[in-house]
Write a protein that holds these residues in place. Structure first.
Motif, short mmCIF file in Angstrom:
data_model
loop_
_atom_site.label_atom_id
_atom_site.label_comp_id
_atom_site.label_asym_id
_atom_site.label_seq_id
_atom_site.Cartn_x
_atom_site.Cartn_y
_atom_site.Cartn_z
N ARG A 275 0.84 -1.21 0.00
CA ARG A 275 0.00 0.00 0.00
C ARG A 275 0.88 1.26 0.00
O ARG A 275 0.55 2.24 -0.67
CB ARG A 275 -0.92 0.00 1.21
CG ARG A 275 -2.07 -1.01 1.11
CD ARG A 275 -3.07 -0.87 2.26
NE ARG A 275 -4.25 -1.67 2.01
CZ ARG A 275 -4.39 -2.94 2.38
NH1 ARG A 275 -3.39 -3.55 3.03
NH2 ARG A 275 -5.50 -3.60 2.10
N GLY A 279 1.60 4.18 -3.84
CA GLY A 279 1.45 5.63 -3.99
C GLY A 279 0.10 6.02 -4.54
O GLY A 279 -0.95 5.56 -4.06
N GLN A 280 0.08 6.83 -5.57
CA GLN A 280 -1.18 7.33 -6.12
C GLN A 280 -1.95 6.26 -6.91
O GLN A 280 -3.10 6.49 -7.29
CB GLN A 280 -0.92 8.53 -7.03
CG GLN A 280 -0.11 8.22 -8.27
CD GLN A 280 0.23 9.49 -9.05
OE1 GLN A 280 0.52 10.53 -8.46
NE2 GLN A 280 0.18 9.40 -10.37
N ASP A 281 -1.34 5.10 -7.15
CA ASP A 281 -2.04 4.02 -7.82
C ASP A 281 -2.79 3.11 -6.85
O ASP A 281 -3.40 2.12 -7.27
CB ASP A 281 -1.05 3.17 -8.63
CG ASP A 281 -0.49 3.93 -9.82
OD1 ASP A 281 -1.24 4.72 -10.41
OD2 ASP A 281 0.69 3.73 -10.15
N HIS A 283 -5.51 3.57 -5.27
CA HIS A 283 -6.96 3.54 -5.52
C HIS A 283 -7.30 2.48 -6.58
O HIS A 283 -8.26 1.71 -6.42
CB HIS A 283 -7.44 4.92 -5.99
CG HIS A 283 -8.90 4.95 -6.35
ND1 HIS A 283 -9.89 4.94 -5.39
CD2 HIS A 283 -9.51 4.98 -7.56
CE1 HIS A 283 -11.07 4.96 -6.01
NE2 HIS A 283 -10.87 4.99 -7.32
N ASP A 284 -6.50 2.42 -7.65
CA ASP A 284 -6.78 1.47 -8.72
C ASP A 284 -6.50 0.02 -8.30
O ASP A 284 -7.15 -0.91 -8.80
CB ASP A 284 -5.92 1.80 -9.95
CG ASP A 284 -6.33 3.10 -10.62
OD1 ASP A 284 -7.48 3.56 -10.37
OD2 ASP A 284 -5.53 3.65 -11.38
N GLU A 286 -6.22 -1.22 -4.98
CA GLU A 286 -6.56 -1.58 -3.60
C GLU A 286 -7.12 -3.00 -3.51
O GLU A 286 -6.77 -3.77 -2.61
CB GLU A 286 -7.58 -0.58 -3.04
CG GLU A 286 -8.09 -0.91 -1.64
CD GLU A 286 -7.01 -0.82 -0.58
OE1 GLU A 286 -6.90 -1.75 0.24
OE2 GLU A 286 -6.28 0.19 -0.59
N ARG A 312 3.58 -0.75 -11.54
CA ARG A 312 3.07 0.61 -11.74
C ARG A 312 3.50 1.19 -13.09
O ARG A 312 2.72 1.86 -13.78
CB ARG A 312 3.54 1.53 -10.61
CG ARG A 312 2.95 1.21 -9.24
CD ARG A 312 3.40 2.23 -8.21
NE ARG A 312 2.81 3.55 -8.51
CZ ARG A 312 3.19 4.67 -7.90
NH1 ARG A 312 4.15 4.64 -7.00
NH2 ARG A 312 2.61 5.81 -8.21
#
Length: 386
Positions: A275, A279-281, A283-284, A286, A312
């Motif tokens: 997790r 980073g910002q990925d 959400h996609d 999870e 990523r």
């Protein structure tokens, strides 16, 4: 003079004293000490003088930017001791994490040991007042990639000090023939500076003295290391790291105040790390974290980080379906998993509903009947890569 005026005068005197010390360190070009003092003053004045603390914090960040350059925050020693124009002190590297860093992801018991060492250092005066010495030295033991250097950096960060790293493998390859005197020079400088010093790859020097293949120079260095650990002052902290504890002279083990053992992370720790690394990925991905954690069991966190980074990049540039990327990521390590771990991975993948039991069986080697028994019937139509 009333109490209010007295308090103001004392406050002014204290600030004056702090800035006089700051000016003295700056004029002496003790830049490392300047940054350390700035960090302390930011915390000290944050509640009573927030505007002053903010200005000092800006100065601190400016010095860190100039000193550290590009990330990661690693650089050569800025203030080598006198008569150190040769290679011996170029081998000392500095990790300067005063600007902040996340805590390492470690088993709870190991983290408690590390936090205890930090607390002892912070409460050193209280311990000494009771005739008790704080931990002066610790040896960090474990396979590569399990967080030994990161933990040493975290300890130094918590103590508001940079971490000095002396790679003993590099010392041996570069300075054979002068290693004893060069090693002592580096260690003496670290002691004089009350540094947090990490002797990396300590087994390169501190080998068993019964090793018949070793040359006399190396055997003499074991004695140097033993003496240094014995005599290390409680004003500093000496750390050592090894990937090969079986090579280290038993006499050295007895001299360290603490032994910190690093092991492969548990699945729960791996999930937390994934997790963080996403980073910002996040959400996609999870919904895929637990599957990734099951598939990457037993991997070092550095390996996990590399796998997540590769995933990523592929997700960002190739527009490959996520389920295919995840299957590729966990498939690379599936063959190294135990039977129980492969079953756990198969069940986890089945419960996501993203793959048919046939696909999962091909990936994990777990029979479809076994998957069905533990995870229920297969989805009518798999959405994985055909």
């Amino acid at each position: 003079m009333d109490d209010g005026s007295t308090a103001v005068t004392q406050d002014f005197d204290e600030i004056s004293s702090d800035f006089a010390t700051l000016a003295r360190l700056a004029s002496a070009q003790s830049y490392e000490d300047v940054r350390l003092l700035l960090a302390r003053l930011v915390r000290k004045y944050r509640s009573q003088h927030p505007q002053l603390a903010a200005q000092l914090d800006q100065s601190l960040k400016a010095t860190q930017t100039r000193a550290a350059g590009a990330s990661p925050l690693r650089r050569e020693l800025t203030a080598p001791p006198a008569h150190a124009g040769d290679a011996r002190l170029e081998l000392i590297k500095v990790f300067d994490d005063l600007g902040g860093m996340e805590p390492p992801l470690l088993p709870a018991q190991l983290m408690q040991q590390i936090e205890a060492i930090v607390l002892e250092r912070k409460q050193r005066d209280a311990l000494l007042a009771r005739g008790i010495s704080p931990t002066r030295s610790a040896i960090l033991v474990g396979e590569p990639g399990l967080g030994k250097t990161l933990s040493a950096r975290w300890i130094a960060h918590q103590l508001n000090k940079p971490l000095w790293v002396l790679d003993l493998t590099a010392v041996m390859s570069s300075l054979l023939g002068k290693t004893g005197s060069n090693l002592r020079a580096a260690l003496d400088h670290a002691k004089a500076s009350s540094a947090v010093l990490l002797l990396d790859e300590v087994d390169a020097i501190a080998k068993r003295r019964s090793d018949e293949s070793d040359i006399g120079e190396l055997k003499r260095l074991v004695t140097v290391i033993l003496q240094e650990v014995d005599q290390w002052p409680d004003t500093g902290l000496l750390l050592a790291a090894t990937n090969h504890p079986e090579l280290v002279d038993p006499a050295l083990w007895r001299r360290f105040d603490a032994v910190l053992t690093f092991t492969a992370p548990e699945a729960a720790t791996t999930a937390v790390a994934i997790r963080r690394y996403l980073g910002q990925d996040l959400h996609d991905l999870e919904s895929w974290v637990e599957t990734l954690a099951a598939g990457l069991q037993g991997k070092s966190l550095s390996d996990v980080e590399r796998t997540v980074a590769s995933l990523r990049r592929a997700h960002a540039l190739n527009h490959t379906p996520l389920e295919a990327l995840v299957r590729q990521a966990v498939g690379e390590g599936a063959g190294e998993l135990s039977k129980a771990q492969r079953l756990e991975l198969a069940v986890q993948m089945a419960r996501t509903g993203q793959h048919t039991h046939q696909e999962i069986s091909r990936l994990t080697g777990v029979a479809r009947d076994t998957i069905r028994k533990h995870a229920g019937p297969s989805p009518r139509r798999g959405r994985g890569m055909k």
